[in-house]
Design a protein around this motif. Structure first.
Motif, PDB file in Angstrom:
ATOM      1  N   UNK A 117       0.831  -1.200   0.000  1.00  7.99           N
ATOM      2  CA  UNK A 117       0.000   0.000   0.000  1.00  7.99           C
ATOM      3  C   UNK A 117       0.872   1.258   0.000  1.00  7.99           C
ATOM      4  N   UNK A 118       1.947   1.235   0.767  1.00  7.17           N
ATOM      5  CA  UNK A 118       2.874   2.362   0.805  1.00  7.17           C
ATOM      6  C   UNK A 118       3.528   2.556  -0.562  1.00  7.17           C
ATOM      7  N   UNK A 119       3.942   1.451  -1.191  1.00  6.75           N
ATOM      8  CA  UNK A 119       4.562   1.544  -2.516  1.00  6.75           C
ATOM      9  C   UNK A 119       3.582   2.065  -3.563  1.00  6.75           C
ATOM     10  N   UNK A 120       2.317   1.665  -3.459  1.00  6.26           N
ATOM     11  CA  UNK A 120       1.294   2.155  -4.389  1.00  6.26           C
ATOM     12  C   UNK A 120       1.149   3.670  -4.225  1.00  6.26           C
ATOM     13  N   UNK A 121       1.091   4.153  -2.994  1.00  2.96           N
ATOM     14  CA  UNK A 121       0.975   5.598  -2.752  1.00  2.96           C
ATOM     15  C   UNK A 121       2.200   6.334  -3.285  1.00  2.96           C
ATOM     16  N   UNK A 138       1.869   6.483  -7.048  1.00  7.50           N
ATOM     17  CA  UNK A 138       0.895   7.515  -7.446  1.00  7.50           C
ATOM     18  C   UNK A 138       1.528   8.898  -7.394  1.00  7.50           C
ATOM     19  N   UNK A 139       2.303   9.152  -6.366  1.00 11.59           N
ATOM     20  CA  UNK A 139       2.982  10.447  -6.243  1.00 11.59           C
ATOM     21  C   UNK A 139       3.997  10.620  -7.375  1.00 11.59           C
ATOM     22  N   UNK A 140       4.762   9.571  -7.661  1.00  6.48           N
ATOM     23  CA  UNK A 140       5.758   9.641  -8.743  1.00  6.48           C
ATOM     24  C   UNK A 140       5.090   9.898 -10.086  1.00  6.48           C
ATOM     25  N   UNK A 141       3.907   9.318 -10.288  1.00 10.36           N
ATOM     26  CA  UNK A 141       3.200   9.482 -11.564  1.00 10.36           C
ATOM     27  C   UNK A 141       2.733  10.918 -11.781  1.00 10.36           C
ATOM     28  N   UNK A 184      -0.481   0.431 -15.836  1.00 13.26           N
ATOM     29  CA  UNK A 184       0.665  -0.471 -15.943  1.00 13.26           C
ATOM     30  C   UNK A 184       1.577  -0.333 -14.735  1.00 13.26           C
ATOM     31  N   UNK A 185       1.870   0.903 -14.355  1.00 18.59           N
ATOM     32  CA  UNK A 185       2.759   1.147 -13.214  1.00 18.59           C
ATOM     33  C   UNK A 185       2.143   0.644 -11.911  1.00 18.59           C
ATOM     34  N   UNK A 186       0.879   0.954 -11.681  1.00 19.03           N
ATOM     35  CA  UNK A 186       0.228   0.540 -10.437  1.00 19.03           C
ATOM     36  C   UNK A 186       0.049  -0.978 -10.381  1.00 19.03           C
ATOM     37  N   UNK A 187      -0.253  -1.602 -11.512  1.00 21.38           N
ATOM     38  CA  UNK A 187      -0.408  -3.062 -11.539  1.00 21.38           C
ATOM     39  C   UNK A 187       0.921  -3.752 -11.222  1.00 21.38           C
ATOM     40  N   UNK A 188       2.019  -3.199 -11.724  1.00 23.86           N
ATOM     41  CA  UNK A 188       3.334  -3.787 -11.455  1.00 23.86           C
ATOM     42  C   UNK A 188       3.660  -3.730  -9.964  1.00 23.86           C
ATOM     43  N   UNK A 189       3.351  -2.607  -9.333  1.00 26.00           N
ATOM     44  CA  UNK A 189       3.614  -2.473  -7.901  1.00 26.00           C
ATOM     45  C   UNK A 189       2.717  -3.417  -7.108  1.00 26.00           C
TER      46      UNK A 189
END
Length: 107
Positions: A16-20, A23-26, A87-92
């Motif tokens: 969950x932390x990595x997803x957040x 999202x910030x990086x995106x 794509x980015x969120x699915x990978x994480x």
């Protein structure tokens, strides 16, 4: 059993932390799109926030044409940004999912 459960819960919190963070990086990943004749150019973030629009002077003379250009080009840019985002969120998410036997969500 409880150790496994705690390990899975920790892994989910970490994911969950990595997803957040992703999202910030995106917010800083830019997606460019332009009309076929280069009269309109747009830039969005991968989180689908418009950052810039560049309009050729010829388009400013015809409101209907400008609206058509905006709709077509923005929709293409949004589609492209959505693909990058998903794509980015699915990978994480895939990387962070605990290994639960029989639960192969990302095959």
């Amino acid at each position: 059993m409880f150790g496994d459960m705690m390990g899975m819960m920790n892994k989910l919190k970490e994911t969950q932390k990595k997803v957040e963070e992703t999202k910030e990086r995106l917010n800083h990943v830019l997606v460019d799109e332009k009309s076929n004749d280069d009269k309109l150019k747009v830039t969005l973030t991968a989180n689908r926030t418009i950052k810039s629009i560049s309009i050729d002077d010829d388009l400013l003379k015809d409101k209907d044409m400008l609206e058509d250009y905006l709709i077509l080009t923005l929709n293409k840019a949004i589609e492209k940004a959505t693909r990058v985002n998903e794509t980015e969120l699915a990978a994480v998410a895939k990387d962070g999912m605990p290994n639960i036997p029989g639960l192969d969500m990302f095959k």
